[in-house]
Scaffold this motif. Structure first.
Motif, mmCIF file in Angstrom:
data_model
loop_
_atom_site.group_PDB
_atom_site.id
_atom_site.type_symbol
_atom_site.label_atom_id
_atom_site.label_comp_id
_atom_site.label_asym_id
_atom_site.label_seq_id
_atom_site.Cartn_x
_atom_site.Cartn_y
_atom_site.Cartn_z
ATOM 1 N N LYS A 160 -6.065 -7.105 3.825
ATOM 2 C CA LYS A 160 -5.925 -6.027 4.805
ATOM 3 C C LYS A 160 -5.527 -6.650 6.136
ATOM 4 O O LYS A 160 -6.343 -7.294 6.811
ATOM 5 N N ASN A 164 -12.732 0.474 3.669
ATOM 6 C CA ASN A 164 -12.790 -0.595 2.672
ATOM 7 C C ASN A 164 -13.577 -0.195 1.430
ATOM 8 O O ASN A 164 -13.226 -0.572 0.300
ATOM 9 N N TYR A 185 -6.333 -2.292 11.586
ATOM 10 C CA TYR A 185 -5.376 -3.213 10.958
ATOM 11 C C TYR A 185 -5.046 -4.287 11.985
ATOM 12 O O TYR A 185 -4.358 -4.031 12.975
ATOM 13 N N SER A 223 -3.663 4.767 4.521
ATOM 14 C CA SER A 223 -3.979 4.093 5.778
ATOM 15 C C SER A 223 -5.314 4.530 6.366
ATOM 16 O O SER A 223 -5.927 3.795 7.141
ATOM 17 N N ILE A 241 -7.149 -8.115 -2.376
ATOM 18 C CA ILE A 241 -6.662 -7.179 -1.361
ATOM 19 C C ILE A 241 -6.669 -7.888 -0.015
ATOM 20 O O ILE A 241 -7.709 -8.407 0.425
ATOM 21 N N LEU A 251 -2.866 -6.633 -3.461
ATOM 22 C CA LEU A 251 -2.524 -5.477 -2.642
ATOM 23 C C LEU A 251 -2.326 -5.911 -1.191
ATOM 24 O O LEU A 251 -3.218 -6.496 -0.580
ATOM 25 N N ASP A 273 0.832 -1.204 0.000
ATOM 26 C CA ASP A 273 0.000 0.000 0.000
ATOM 27 C C ASP A 273 0.864 1.251 0.000
ATOM 28 O O ASP A 273 0.440 2.313 -0.446
ATOM 29 N N MET A 321 -11.349 1.987 -0.821
ATOM 30 C CA MET A 321 -10.317 1.221 -1.518
ATOM 31 C C MET A 321 -10.923 0.381 -2.639
ATOM 32 O O MET A 321 -10.370 0.286 -3.744
ATOM 33 N N ASP A 332 -10.415 -8.782 4.998
ATOM 34 C CA ASP A 332 -10.014 -7.894 6.082
ATOM 35 C C ASP A 332 -9.857 -8.726 7.347
ATOM 36 O O ASP A 332 -10.826 -9.290 7.866
ATOM 37 N N TRP A 339 -2.321 -4.510 2.026
ATOM 38 C CA TRP A 339 -2.799 -3.278 2.675
ATOM 39 C C TRP A 339 -2.579 -3.420 4.171
ATOM 40 O O TRP A 339 -3.428 -3.929 4.896
ATOM 41 N N ASN A 340 -1.405 -2.986 4.634
ATOM 42 C CA ASN A 340 -1.064 -3.189 6.039
ATOM 43 C C ASN A 340 -0.967 -1.896 6.839
ATOM 44 O O ASN A 340 -0.612 -1.912 8.019
ATOM 45 N N SER A 376 1.095 4.620 5.762
ATOM 46 C CA SER A 376 0.942 4.818 4.321
ATOM 47 C C SER A 376 -0.090 5.907 4.049
ATOM 48 O O SER A 376 -0.914 6.238 4.909
#
Length: 536
Positions: free
Chosen positions: A305, A233, A265, A229, A303, A215, A186, A236, A252, A217-218, A226
């Motif tokens: 997450k 959802n 996260y 961040s 993705i 992706l 990300d 994105m 997620d 996404w962390n 990021s």
């Protein structure tokens, strides 16, 4: 489940030599991990809904995390955190048989090396045990800190952000029957090239969809939050759909947490075993659905997450990098290894699954591990000009380019400066600009061989990606604008010098030389670019 330091027991497989900690137990290992699901006649998980498939994917993800931390910790150097949050998806895609995986994140190198170790690919460079992998990490003739095309089984280099998507699309272009996943951080989304490159390619090649962005996404970009961040959802998902993706498969980790107050996260490795199985099952199902869609004409992305550093020595920004005080004896690294320790039975099952995934080690089955057959170019019509004759070099070269394209249907010309004033209209006439709108006035149509988005990075990236993966290409650029495409071209040409097989040459044509004219101003004719070329 607990971990303990063990001396090498009699039943220790040779490849495990160098693993510091083994678990004395693991939930359901006897029922769900008694035998590997993959084998000589089974190159992919047979039933992604089965409890055993989910379980063995979970084992694979934890094995990747453990090796990533063990290897980086052995040198007190490297980047374990970013890959750790992607390990579940990477494990799932490998066990689903998709071995042609690339990345735009050079910091994920230790995790990619771990996958190549588990499938035995690294044996081609003399690495048979974990001890040998530890010794060779971050050594000049070993496993470098960022991905190198010299490593058996790995398809492409990775260092500068925002480049991996080019390799995935080039691989898909040349190999329509195989999937090319590409992991994207990300943080990397901050590069302007990634999504525009996907969009341009989809416009020109709407029927080629067998690449899969993954992706990671962390929430963090290296050692800070990021720039995406704070997105939710829905935003994105809308972002990817706005760039032309038909399907967005998002998993997620927070949705599988044991408590309702989990952070935005979440770290799935801290969940209960039941919750971890549910999360891994969702990853496996989403990975398979996205892969099948991409292989069947739908543009799909996956993705994941999950908090950066999930399952290693630290989380968030502090998991990004190891420093001199991060040794295998430091409390944080030691604790991370003990938490991720697996029993010997789990290592045996995971090694067999990786060894057979996709039909064998990546060093044998990845598309870049063999020389691609190309149509012959013998007897190209070349014209010799006498000294003093007045001819446009781009036009003369264009005649040869047109002939190459007629002989090689997958030859691609990329050109962000395709105007006729540059003297290359004959290339467009011979090979046709590729665009879904047919227009005879501009020699344009949906099946052309000239890729012409007004984007130097997209043009340079596809051209060198095609060359790296074994095809022929030509990158045309207005010389002073070439600086926008040179980073990816330079990355690949350096990688080509490391490859274990001979690739086709990458050919460039630069027009409107900075020193040959003086009428366009420094924005269009930068004299320093000549020095840049000379330095290369």
């Amino acid at each position: 489940m607990s971990a303990q330091m063990q001396s090498a027991p009699e039943n220790l497989p040779a490849f495990c030599e160098g693993i510091q900690y083994f678990a004395d137990s693991y939930p359901e290992i006897d029922r769900l991990g008694a035998a590997p699901l993959l084998g000589p006649d089974q190159p992919a998980l047979p039933d992604t809904d089965s409890e055993a498939a989910v379980y063995q994917t979970l084992l694979a993800a934890d094995a990747l995390r453990y090796l990533t931390l063990q290897v980086t910790g052995s040198k007190s150097s490297g980047h374990p955190g970013g890959f750790a949050s992607s390990a579940d998806a990477v494990a799932a895609l490998h066990l689903l048989g998709h071995r042609n995986m690339v990345t735009e994140v050079g910091h994920h190198a230790p995790g990619f090396y771990s996958a190549m170790f588990l499938d035995t690919s690294l044996e081609a460079m003399g690495i048979h045990t974990v001890s040998e992998m530890r010794a060779r990490f971050r050594e000049r003739h070993g496993l470098l800190g960022h991905l190198s095309g010299a490593i058996p089984g790995l398809l492409a280099p990775a260092g500068p952000l925002g480049q991996g998507q080019h390799f995935a699309m080039a691989g898909a272009y040349l190999n329509r029957d195989k999937l090319f996943p590409v992991t994207i951080g990300d943080g990397g989304l901050g590069e302007p090239y990634i999504m525009s490159a996907f969009q341009h390619f989809a416009t020109a090649y709407p029927d080629i969809t067998n690449y899969l962005p993954v992706l990671v996404w962390n929430g963090y970009s290296q050692e800070h939050h990021s720039m995406v961040s704070l997105w939710d959802n829905a935003r994105m998902t809308a972002y990817w759909r706005a760039h032309g993706f038909d399907e967005v498969h998002m998993v997620d980790a927070r949705n599988f947490a044991d408590t309702p107050d989990a952070p935005v996260y979440a770290d799935s490795t801290t969940f209960s075993f039941t919750a971890r199985m549910a999360f891994t099952g969702a990853i496996l199902k989403a990975s398979d659905a996205a892969a099948q869609s991409a292989l069947n004409g739908r543009r799909a992305c996956l993705i994941v997450k999950q908090l950066k550093g999930a399952g290693v020595h630290a989380t968030g920004a502090k998991s990004h990098n190891l420093y001199p005080h991060h040794t295998l004896d430091s409390d944080d690294v030691k604790g991370g290894l003990q938490r991720r320790a697996l029993p010997i039975a789990a290592w045996k099952v995971t090694r067999e699954n990786f060894r057979h995934a996709g039909g064998g080690p990546a060093a044998r089955v990845a598309v870049t591990e063999s020389v691609r057959e190309l149509p012959s170019l013998d007897g190209l019509p070349l014209t010799e000009f006498a000294v003093g004759e007045n001819h446009s070099p781009t036009t003369a070269f264009g005649h040869v380019v047109g002939e190459v394209g007629k002989r090689d249907p997958l030859f691609v010309v990329t050109n962000a400066d395709g105007n006729e004033a540059s003297g290359m209209a004959n290339i467009n006439k011979a090979l046709t600009i590729r665009h879904p709108t047919a227009d005879d006035l501009y020699f344009q149509g949906p099946s052309g061989q000239v890729y012409e988005p007004l984007n130097e990075d997209a043009c340079a990236g596809l051209a060198v990606g095609v060359a790296l993966f074994g095809g022929r290409s030509l990158w045309c650029s207005y010389e002073s604008f070439a600086i926008n495409g040179l980073p990816i071209w330079q990355t690949v040409t350096q990688a080509m010098a490391e490859l274990r097989r001979p690739p086709p040459a990458t050919v460039c044509l630069f027009t409107a030389g900075a020193l040959e004219q003086g009428r366009n101003g420094w924005t269009h004719q930068r004299p320093e670019i000549e020095s840049y070329f000379a330095a290369m």
